[in-house]
Design a protein around this motif. Structure first.
Motif, mmCIF file in Angstrom:
data_model
loop_
_atom_site.group_PDB
_atom_site.id
_atom_site.type_symbol
_atom_site.label_atom_id
_atom_site.label_comp_id
_atom_site.label_asym_id
_atom_site.label_seq_id
_atom_site.Cartn_x
_atom_site.Cartn_y
_atom_site.Cartn_z
ATOM 1 N N GLN A 56 0.402 -1.388 -0.080
ATOM 2 C CA GLN A 56 -0.035 0.090 0.158
ATOM 3 C C GLN A 56 1.149 0.899 -0.018
ATOM 4 O O GLN A 56 0.431 2.268 -0.362
ATOM 5 C CB GLN A 56 -1.157 -0.027 1.154
ATOM 6 N N ARG A 59 2.602 1.175 -3.871
ATOM 7 C CA ARG A 59 1.672 0.941 -4.827
ATOM 8 C C ARG A 59 1.812 -0.044 -5.864
ATOM 9 O O ARG A 59 1.481 -0.106 -6.731
ATOM 10 C CB ARG A 59 1.253 2.658 -4.994
ATOM 11 N N ASP A 132 -7.457 3.685 -10.310
ATOM 12 C CA ASP A 132 -8.304 4.771 -8.909
ATOM 13 C C ASP A 132 -7.175 5.258 -8.574
ATOM 14 O O ASP A 132 -5.358 4.672 -7.991
ATOM 15 C CB ASP A 132 -9.097 3.571 -8.048
ATOM 16 N N GLU A 133 -7.437 6.568 -8.230
ATOM 17 C CA GLU A 133 -5.961 7.551 -8.397
ATOM 18 C C GLU A 133 -5.415 7.062 -6.450
ATOM 19 O O GLU A 133 -4.525 7.727 -6.487
ATOM 20 C CB GLU A 133 -6.402 8.897 -8.433
ATOM 21 N N GLU A 134 -6.812 7.217 -5.278
ATOM 22 C CA GLU A 134 -6.119 6.653 -4.208
ATOM 23 C C GLU A 134 -5.340 5.586 -3.960
ATOM 24 O O GLU A 134 -4.623 5.810 -3.132
ATOM 25 C CB GLU A 134 -8.225 6.889 -3.049
ATOM 26 N N THR A 135 -6.315 4.880 -4.659
ATOM 27 C CA THR A 135 -5.247 3.422 -4.221
ATOM 28 C C THR A 135 -3.933 2.932 -4.414
ATOM 29 O O THR A 135 -3.275 1.552 -4.687
ATOM 30 C CB THR A 135 -6.578 2.692 -3.792
#
Ligand code: ZN
Length: 143
Positions: A56, A59, A132-135
Motif C-alpha cells: 500500500q 502501490r 483508482d487514483e487513491e489506491t
C-alpha cells in the motif's frame, strides 16, 4: 459504496484443464460463454503458483513464486470487465505436504493440476475496473 443489484444468471459447475493457467482458464471460459460479471469458488491442486501482495506504500504488487505442487485449499474470486474483456480477481490459499498455508493475490503463471470450480454468472449493469487514483488499484466503477 459502489454497488448494483443483480439477478442470478447461469450457474456452472465443472473442472478446469490440466496445466491450464488458473486465472487464464477461467477468463477463457468466461469469454467463450459470454460471462461479463460473476463470482466463483474453486478447489483442487496446482503444480506451482505465482501470488502477490499489494504494497500500500509503494502501490505495487510484490509477486512471489511457490515452486512446488500445492493443494488449493480455497480460491475465491470475481469476474468483471476491464478494457472490455472479462478479467478475474482472485485470492488463493495453498497448503504444502505438511499443511502449512501460503496465500495471496492470484497472478498469471499458476498451472493447474486439478481444479473443480463453481461459477455464478450475475446479470445487470456491469461493474467495470478502472485505475483508482487513491489506491493505485484497478477498482470498480459503474459501467
Ligand atoms: Zn487481490
Amino acid at each position: 459504496m459502489i454497488a448494483n443489484s443483480y439477478e442470478r444468471g447461469r450457474s456452472f459447475l465443472g473442472r478446469l484443464p490440466l496445466e491450464g493457467d488458473l486465472a487464464g482458464s477461467i477468463e477463457g471460459f468466461c469469454r467463450e460463454n459470454g460471462i461479463t460479471l460473476g463470482m466463483f469458488t474453486a478447489l483442487g491442486a496446482v503444480k506451482s503458483a505465482r501470488l502477490a501482495y499489494y504494497d500500500q506504500e509503494s502501490r505495487e504488487y510484490r509477486g512471489f513464486a511457490v515452486d512446488e505442487p500445492m493443494e488449493m485449499v480455497s480460491c475465491m474470486g470475481n469476474i468483471s470487465l476491464r478494457d472490455g474483456q472479462p478479467i478475474v480477481h482472485a485470492h488463493l490459499a495453498l497448503s504444502d505436504g505438511e499443511g502449512r498455508t501460503i496465500s495471496g493475490h492470484l497472478m498469471s503463471g499458476t498451472p493447474i493440476f486439478a481444479c473443480e470450480i463453481f461459477i455464478q454468472e450475475l446479470l445487470g449493469e456491469p461493474l467495470v475496473r478502472r485505475q483508482d487514483e487513491e489506491t493505485g488499484l484497478p477498482l470498480w466503477r459503474r459501467g
